[in-house]
Structure formats: C-alpha cells, structure tokens
Scaffold this active site. Structure first.
Site, mmCIF file in Angstrom:
data_model
loop_
_atom_site.group_PDB
_atom_site.id
_atom_site.type_symbol
_atom_site.label_atom_id
_atom_site.label_comp_id
_atom_site.label_asym_id
_atom_site.label_seq_id
_atom_site.Cartn_x
_atom_site.Cartn_y
_atom_site.Cartn_z
ATOM 1 N N ASP A 253 40.462 47.384 37.555
ATOM 2 C CA ASP A 253 41.463 46.863 36.654
ATOM 3 C C ASP A 253 41.200 47.446 35.265
ATOM 4 O O ASP A 253 40.205 48.137 35.035
ATOM 5 C CB ASP A 253 41.431 45.333 36.635
ATOM 6 N N GLU A 459 48.731 36.898 32.114
ATOM 7 C CA GLU A 459 47.278 36.826 32.230
ATOM 8 C C GLU A 459 46.699 35.601 31.519
ATOM 9 O O GLU A 459 47.259 34.507 31.575
ATOM 10 C CB GLU A 459 46.656 38.140 31.773
#
Length: 572
Positions: A253, A459
């Site tokens: 990521d 997020e």
C-alpha cells in the site's frame, strides 16, 4: 489505500526495458512463445538496475520522462475511488466490464479494485469499500474480477493472472488480509483473531479471486495478532503465494513498508528488508524513490536480500504485463473515448442504485405504507443537507482522496433534481436545506422527503466511535418529521445512529452512496420500480453493541442482516 462507482486508479506507463537491435530475435516479443519462455528470456537480459526499477511505483506528479528513463521505473500512480454496491454478482460483473472500458479509455491499464475486505465493524472509515460483513457475499462479489479482466479460459492454470485483451484491465484484490476486522474499527489497526477465524472470515474471497485469475494483490496496513501484514512472510509468501499458488504480483500500500516501524520510516533499511523479504514484489514508494532504490541495491549487493527474491518479484511483475498484452499494445486506444460517461454506463449505474437501496421502514403501521409516494400532490417539501449535493452522494475516493461537497465535482443528478424530474408537472416542490418548524407547518405540505447523511471521508478520516450523522441532519429530521408525513433518505457509507429518531419517521431508506445517479433514488421513491434491496450488514441500535455481526451470540440489532422491505412498482 482504498476501494469502488467511477474508476480513476493506476496509470501503467510502458517503456522499453532493454535496448537491442531490431535484427536480433527476441523471444520475449514473440507472442507464439509460452508465457514462461517470454518471461525467462526478458528476465535474463535485465540488469539489476532495470529489475529494481520494475519494483518501484511512484506518484505520477514526479514521473518525469527523465526519471522514468534514468531509473527504469515503469509505473505512475494515479488515485482511485471506492464504491459500495448491492448483492448482485451478475450486476457487479457488468459494472466491472463498464469500468474496464472507461479506465482503458483514459490510458490506464491497472485498477486498485476490488476491495474484498469483510467489514466487521462499521466504525471503520473504510467500511463503505466493503461489500458486506458476510464473507459469502464478499466471495460472490468477486465476480467483478472477470468483469474487469475478462472470463478466464477453461484451460488456465490456477493462480496465473489473466487479462482478456486491450479492453480489459489488471485487477487488484485488497487489502490482504483482515483489514476489515481491526479492533474497534480503527483503520490500520490490529486484527485479533485466531488462524481458523482468519481463514473462515477474511480469506475466502482471496481464494475466489485467485481462481478467477486476479492479477495483483495489495497488502493491508493492518496487523494480524500484532504482526504487520507488510512484514508477514507466512501469510504473504507461505500462504498466498505457495499454498494458494498466486502467481501474479503482490503490491504494497501507499508508504506501506514505511509503516512497518513506529514511527513510520524510522528504520527504512529494516522496512525494505522486512517488506521485500516477506514477499512484496512492488513497492508503492511513492515520492522518495531514490532512497528505496539505493537501499534495495545495497542490500542485494551485500546479500541481505538475495537476488533470487528480486528475480521472483520481477518475474511476477513481467507475468502480469505479458498477460495484459502491454508489449503488443502499450498505448491508449483513442477509439474508446466515447465510453467515458456513456449513457449506457450511466443507466447501469442507475440500475445499481435501484438495487442497492434498502427500505427499512414504510409507514407508522404496515396497513398504511407511505411509499411509493404519489407523483401528483399540491405541495411537497424536499429538505436536508444531502438533497442537492452530488459530492455528498459520491462520498470519498471521488476525483479527490477525501471527496468534496457541492455540485462542481463531476457530472450527475442530485436527488432533488431527480425528484423534480419525476413528479407531476402540477406538483410544486419547495426546497429548504434546513427548514425551521414554523416554515414546515405553514405551507400545508402533502409530504416531505428529507435527505441527510455523512460528509465525505476516506480511510482514517472516516473512523468514527459514535457513528452519528452531523447537524443539521438530526434537527432537520425532527423539525420536519414531527409536523408532516416524511420519508428520510440516508446518504451514508454505513449504518449510523438512527434509533432516536425512528418513531418520528414515517418511512426510512438507506441509500448508501448512490454516486452521480440520484435518479435511481427517485425511481424507487415514486414507484417506477419496487424496492428489493437487503442489508449486507447489521444495523445496530447503539454503538455500545459494536462489533455485532450476524451469527453472534448476543445479536440484537435495530435491523438485522438481510433485512429489507419490498414495494411493488406502480408504473409497470
């Protein structure tokens, strides 16, 4: 990074890896050769400098031609958005197909989708990127992969990436593994679960994705029982690559290996050794790439990381690129430009909205349902912060990372516009974002549509311990619904606190994040189509009950998993 309605994801920039004379026969360019022969031929021609360049993914803003050429870097990162859909595998496959066409039309060949997280706690700010709390539904929704990549051929080898042609894209199953099970839903936190639980809840969709030929897998920021996934050799190499026989590439990521240490980047040399050693093949740097390249080069030259690990990583990356046909078709196809925002695709998105909405309440009693609403009435009120705001309808991961409010973000139809386009021409619509009680009582409204919800987020910014909708949403519900018949439409990425207002509300609709196609909401409110959607996650009474999932011992929800009232269409 996150999950998917419209696709803006990763740009794959093809560049020649080795300079050779045209007279020389190059096996890797010969499409009649087997995939393994082509990979082996190209790999043996590559220098360490070229190999390490394959392992780096940088942000597009710094991907200059000079950087790409000097460091042999072949990736340029462009952000992507997330999307929450219903529970229809056939529909999700069609959406994957449309997404692939629109992505390819932009020149992008690789998408960071699907997110196959199993969200077990709605306090998690990425819950809207997850299809369900139920692993079986998430498994079923991996049908988006053959939509994106194409249907895998019958003689394909399990685990080998498959992309059907230049109208398809490489997909990415993420975030491996257990990202939806973190404690208290805290993003990038620790998932506390035994091995059997991990395999039964969070792993099944990865197995399905690999069977369907998914090209790449992205590793999760989260930890499993205290072990960072970006440093977990057992789960990345032993299980994913060896046991499940995944032969595509594993990507980190954004700054994922930096976060192996706390604070992030405090021991970058260790992070590179641990991340690459765990089995991560491509590193999303995304800015300070020269440091990564220099440290990786040093570690290989000094046998800290064996070159065989580098060769394995590059072999996997090349396998995906050959499967995608990048050596034959590296550039965008201008003929696809009309696919972008096409009417056909908008109608598909509208269908997805209709099938995703869930009717939670319809009338103060079953004998007197409020929906469908009559199109012909004297005066109707449309109220709420989310009634005329396409940015709120889309949520996070839309054009920008966190999303934006307002109607200048992208082309679309707000729910207010959709109501006006659906009602009888003689019906008068009054719109007030936050009406006071006196206004509501003084206009003799036949009924009201109140549209409120969450503000856009992505997020960690979406993590919430209280799951309340912001003011003036609750006040608007109270001011309107205490005086006249009302339907409340919730624009949220997840279940939110609604029990305190439920007795005042005549009808309640969970519209999730309907994106640009607000007309799909009006289609159901006014009965052009019937409600059919069912909850893919449990709707709690209070946050003190969380986490609470179907099958739990003390399961006492406001609306259970699978719940959803139905209506019959009045038009056809």
């Amino acid at each position: 990074m996150g999950a998917i309605s419209a696709p803006l994801l990763v740009v794959l920039v093809f560049c020649c890896l080795v300079s050779v004379s045209q007279a020389e026969y190059l096996k890797y360019k010969d499409t009649t050769q087997s995939l393994d022969v082509r990979i082996k031929d190209l790999l043996q021609r590559m220098t360490l400098e070229e190999k390490r360049g394959q392992m780096v993914q940088i942000e597009r803003s710094i991907a200059t031609p000079e950087v790409m050429k000097k460091y042999f870097i072949v990736y340029d990162l462009f952000e992507k958005r997330g999307l929450q859909l219903g529970r229809d595998p056939v529909l999700i496959k069609k959406i994957g197909d449309a997404t692939a066409l629109e992505v390819r039309a932009t020149g992008i060949q690789y998408v960071f989708a699907p997110c196959i997280a199993v969200c077990r706690d709605p306090r998690w700010g990425r819950c809207y990127e997850s299809y369900s709390e139920d692993p079986k539904i998430v498994e079923a929704m991996t049908e988006i992969i053959p939509g994106l990549q194409g249907d895998i051929s019958g003689n394909s080898i399990k685990g080998v990436p498959y992309v059907a042609g230049k109208n398809k894209v490489a997909a990415c199953a993420k975030h491996y593994v257990g990202d939806g099970g973190t404690s208290r839903g805290i993003n990038e936190n620790n998932t506390l679960i035994n091995y059997r639980g991990l395999l039964n809840i969070h792993m099944p969709a990865y197995h399905d994705s690999i069977v369907k030929g998914v090209s790449t897998v992205m590793v999760s920021y989260s930890s499993w029982n205290g072990k960072k996934m970006h440093a977990n050799h057992f789960l990345v190499t032993d299980y994913l690559k060896n046991k499940l026989n995944f032969r595509g590439f594993v990507i980190s990521d954004w700054l994922g290996i930096d976060k192996i240490t706390s604070p992030p980047h405090s021991n970058y040399s260790y992070s590179i050794q641990a991340g690459v050693g765990a089995g991560i093949d491509m590193i999303m740097v995304p800015f300070n790439f020269t440091e990564f390249i220099d440290v990786l080069h040093y570690q290989v030259k000094n046998d800290i990381i064996p070159e065989s690990r580098i060769d394995d990583a590059v072999e996997r990356i090349l396998r995906v690129k050959f499967a995608m046909g990048l050596f034959e078709n590296p550039l965008a196809d201008p003929s696809l430009v009309n696919q972008l925002g096409s009417e056909e695709h908008r109608q598909l998105a509208r269908e997805a909205v209709r099938k995703s909405l869930v009717l939670l309440k319809n009338g103060k009693s079953a004998e007197k349902p409020l929906l469908p609403l009559p199109k012909k009435a004297a005066n109707i009120l449309v109220a709420g912060t989310h009634a005329d705001n396409s940015g709120y309808q889309c949520g996070g991961w839309t054009i920008t990372w966190q999303g934006l409010g307002g109607n200048n973000l992208t082309v679309g139809t707000t729910v207010l516009d959709a109501v006006k386009q659906t009602i009888d021409p003689a019906t008068k619509v009054f719109y007030e974002e936050s009406p006071d009680p006196a206004f509501v009582k003084s206009n003799n409204f036949s009924y009201a549509i109140v549209i409120v919800g969450e503000l856009p987020y992505a997020e960690t910014f979406g993590d919430s311990l209280n799951l309340t909708i912001p003011e003036p949403g609750p006040s608007t519900i109270t001011n309107v619904c205490e005086s006249i018949q009302c339907v409340v439409v919730l624009i949220t990425g997840r279940p939110v606190v609604i029990q305190p207002y439920l007795s005042k509300i005549d009808a309640l609709v969970a519209a999730w994040l309907p994106g640009t196609e607000g007309q799909g909401v009006a289609d159901l409110l006014f009965g052009d189509y019937g409600f059919t959607g069912k909850l893919g996650r449990t709707w709690f009474k209070t946050v003190n009950q969380l986490p609470m999932n179907v099958g739990d011992k003390n399961y006492d929800p406001l609306f259970p998993f699978g719940f959803g009232l139905t209506t019959n269409p009045t038009k056809h």
